[in-house]
Design an enzyme around this catalytic site. Structure first.
Site, mmCIF file in Angstrom:
data_model
loop_
_atom_site.group_PDB
_atom_site.id
_atom_site.type_symbol
_atom_site.label_atom_id
_atom_site.label_comp_id
_atom_site.label_asym_id
_atom_site.label_seq_id
_atom_site.Cartn_x
_atom_site.Cartn_y
_atom_site.Cartn_z
ATOM 1 C CG HIS A 9 -16.839 -14.186 -1.242
ATOM 2 N ND1 HIS A 9 -17.822 -14.975 -1.820
ATOM 3 C CD2 HIS A 9 -17.458 -13.520 -0.223
ATOM 4 C CE1 HIS A 9 -18.962 -14.791 -1.182
ATOM 5 N NE2 HIS A 9 -18.772 -13.910 -0.215
ATOM 6 C CE LYS A 61 -7.049 -14.335 3.713
ATOM 7 N NZ LYS A 61 -6.699 -13.857 2.397
ATOM 8 C CB CYS A 115 -22.161 -14.456 0.168
ATOM 9 S SG CYS A 115 -21.837 -12.745 0.611
ATOM 10 C CB CYS A 125 -10.495 -9.830 4.754
ATOM 11 S SG CYS A 125 -10.505 -8.805 6.223
HETATM 12 N N1 COA Z 1 -6.069 -11.106 1.665
HETATM 13 C C1 COA Z 1 -4.748 -11.011 1.363
HETATM 14 N N2 COA Z 1 -4.234 -9.991 0.646
HETATM 15 C C2 COA Z 1 -5.075 -9.047 0.216
HETATM 16 C C3 COA Z 1 -6.466 -9.104 0.477
HETATM 17 C C4 COA Z 1 -6.950 -10.179 1.226
HETATM 18 N N3 COA Z 1 -8.237 -10.281 1.523
HETATM 19 N N4 COA Z 1 -7.065 -8.026 -0.082
HETATM 20 C C5 COA Z 1 -6.091 -7.331 -0.695
HETATM 21 N N5 COA Z 1 -4.907 -7.948 -0.511
HETATM 22 C C6 COA Z 1 -3.597 -7.480 -0.981
HETATM 23 C C7 COA Z 1 -3.603 -7.091 -2.452
HETATM 24 O O1 COA Z 1 -3.222 -8.183 -3.268
HETATM 25 C C8 COA Z 1 -2.579 -5.987 -2.466
HETATM 26 O O2 COA Z 1 -1.285 -6.571 -2.448
HETATM 27 P P1 COA Z 1 -0.080 -5.941 -3.291
HETATM 28 O O3 COA Z 1 0.126 -4.568 -2.683
HETATM 29 O O4 COA Z 1 1.045 -6.896 -3.052
HETATM 30 O O5 COA Z 1 -0.562 -5.885 -4.694
HETATM 31 C C9 COA Z 1 -2.768 -5.275 -1.131
HETATM 32 O O6 COA Z 1 -3.338 -6.259 -0.255
HETATM 33 C C10 COA Z 1 -3.675 -4.066 -1.191
HETATM 34 O O7 COA Z 1 -4.830 -4.416 -1.965
HETATM 35 P P2 COA Z 1 -6.134 -3.496 -1.996
HETATM 36 O O8 COA Z 1 -7.052 -4.077 -3.029
HETATM 37 O O9 COA Z 1 -5.714 -2.071 -2.107
HETATM 38 O O10 COA Z 1 -6.722 -3.779 -0.565
HETATM 39 P P3 COA Z 1 -7.862 -2.967 0.165
HETATM 40 O O11 COA Z 1 -7.262 -2.410 1.402
HETATM 41 O O12 COA Z 1 -8.569 -2.048 -0.776
HETATM 42 O O13 COA Z 1 -8.900 -4.135 0.525
HETATM 43 C C11 COA Z 1 -9.943 -5.521 2.146
HETATM 44 C C12 COA Z 1 -8.603 -5.086 1.501
HETATM 45 C C13 COA Z 1 -9.640 -6.621 3.152
HETATM 46 C C14 COA Z 1 -10.593 -4.339 2.856
HETATM 47 C C15 COA Z 1 -10.881 -6.031 1.019
HETATM 48 O O14 COA Z 1 -10.274 -7.137 0.388
HETATM 49 C C16 COA Z 1 -12.243 -6.416 1.555
HETATM 50 O O15 COA Z 1 -13.115 -5.580 1.738
HETATM 51 N N6 COA Z 1 -12.485 -7.738 1.774
HETATM 52 C C17 COA Z 1 -13.765 -8.204 2.297
HETATM 53 C C18 COA Z 1 -14.766 -8.404 1.198
HETATM 54 C C19 COA Z 1 -16.131 -8.694 1.754
HETATM 55 O O16 COA Z 1 -16.561 -8.133 2.741
HETATM 56 N N7 COA Z 1 -16.871 -9.609 1.100
HETATM 57 C C20 COA Z 1 -18.180 -10.011 1.555
HETATM 58 C C21 COA Z 1 -18.016 -10.976 2.659
HETATM 59 S S1 COA Z 1 -19.501 -11.369 3.515
#
Ligand code: COA
Length: 351
Positions: A299, A295, A50, A173
């Site tokens: 990312h 956020k 990252c 996240c």
């Molecule tokens: N913040 C706010 N809303 C979020 C979100 C986030 N981070 N991620 C997804 N959403 C919302 C989507 O817009 C969707 O909303 P909707 O139903 O109104 O359309 C809903 O949540 C479900 O989205 P989905 O893509 O199915 O979520 P998910 O459960 O598959 O993934 C996380 C959610 C948090 C697990 C995923 O975003 C993630 O893994 N984030 C971390 C990424 C990471 O680790 N990066 C490296 C960092 S070092």
């Protein structure tokens, strides 16, 4: 005034990307040079997870400040959304320790969850401060037409989001995003050839730490960030107290609190209080992540560090529109690789 650019002036190209999901794993920087209209110039792919973008900027700064190049192009990009959930989980994990952590089921959300839990045990409840980070960065993202999320969230939503890795919920996240950003980095004495309002990189620092979190001395600070910030300020012509805004690596809300402490903006254990005071909001004393941060802006791994510098470029030229930090003259970017195994910090000034 900007005077435009003849592509022939670009002497080198750096491409920052993890190569998420395995696309073009080898030699991808050649495509960047080709697409920039400069096949033939020296080109390098930079991969520090990252923090790839921050390190690509650092190499570009070295190339021009040493006099080796007059003008270089830095491109950051990641395409993350066109794979299945299982492949996505795999690729999100490749930048951490594999043998002892990843294969045991530890995700990045899990690592930052451990950091948040440890932070709470050392400094007391942090839930409200984490939610304040999320609410603030969503509010900033709502002012950024390029942000992944341009919607406001409430404190109640942030407090009660579905649990991802305790104590971190959905709104703690960063999302999984596609994105790209680019910068032109010029020698100081040549920049005015292309624009009357260049932004100056006046400090650059980098650091590293054990890849495996279990090897680290401490879970509530990232030593790589501390080293990077200290080095950047050793060269900078002003102290961190004079900064007007920060772009920090808030991959999870706890990471923004740790960043404020690792950058020595807030004493250890006090970044939550600073955040809850409103100081880090737009309009506050020291706005943090006016573009929405990881956020809300999103990312896209390799693009993130480059996009942070792009935001600073807009802010210091007074071109950030609705999210403009009034009178911004001095800024900092902080870009972390994985869970803190690498970090790059840059300090910028408008003149
Ligand atoms: N913040 C706010 N809303 C979020 C979100 C986030 N981070 N991620 C997804 N959403 C919302 C989507 O817009 C969707 O909303 P909707 O139903 O109104 O359309 C809903 O949540 C479900 O989205 P989905 O893509 O199915 O979520 P998910 O459960 O598959 O993934 C996380 C959610 C948090 C697990 C995923 O975003 C993630 O893994 N984030 C971390 C990424 C990471 O680790 N990066 C490296 C960092 S070092």
């Amino acid at each position: 005034m900007d005077r435009g650019l003849d592509r022939e002036a670009i002497e080198e190209v750096y491409l920052a990307t993890l190569g998420f999901s395995g696309w073009q794993l080898g030699n991808s920087s050649a495509i960047a040079a080709e697409e920039a209209g400069r096949p033939g110039v020296s080109t390098v792919r930079v991969e520090n997870a990252c923090a790839s973008g921050g390190f690509a900027l650092r190499l570009a700064v070295d190339a021009v400040s040493s006099g080796r190049r007059n003008l270089v192009l830095v491109v950051g990009l990641e395409k993350m959304t066109d794979v299945s959930n299982a492949r996505r989980r795999y690729w999100l994990g490749v930048s951490g320790d594999t043998e002892w952590e990843r294969l045991a089921g530890l995700t990045f959300a899990g690592v930052y969850g451990l950091m948040a839990a440890r932070y709470e045990s050392e400094y007391g409840p942090v839930r409200e401060a984490l939610s304040a980070v999320a609410v603030k960065n969503h509010a900033h993202g709502a002012l950024n037409p390029n942000a992944h999320f341009q919607k406001l969230i409430t404190r109640e939503q942030a407090n009660s989001g579905p649990m991802v890795a305790a104590p971190l919920g959905l709104y703690d996240c960063c999302p999984v995003s596609d994105g790209a950003a680019a910068l032109l980095v010029a020698r100081t004495d040549r920049a005015r050839q292309w624009t009357d309002t260049p932004v100056y990189v006046v400090g650059s620092g980098a650091g590293s730490d054990h890849l495996a979190v279990q090897e680290r001395e401490n879970l509530t600070r990232l030593d790589a960030s501390r080293q990077a910030a200290d080095e950047a300020f050793r060269n900078a012509p002003f102290d961190r107290k004079r900064l007007d805004l920060l772009e920090v690596h808030d991959c999870f809300t706890i990471a923004e609190l740790l960043a404020l402490e690792d950058l020595r903006i807030a004493p250890r254990g006090s970044a939550g209080r600073l955040t809850l005071s409103g100081a880090t909001r737009l309009g506050g004393r020291l706005p943090v992540n006016p573009d929405g941060g990881l956020k809300a802006k999103g990312h896209p791994i390799g693009a993130t560090g480059v996009s942070q510098a792009y935001e600073v470029f807009l802010q210091l030229r007074g071109q950030a529109g609705a999210r403009q930090v009034r009178g911004a003259q001095r800024a900092l970017t902080h870009n972390v690789g994985g869970s803190g195994a690498t970090a790059a910090v840059h300090v910028f000034s408008a003149g």
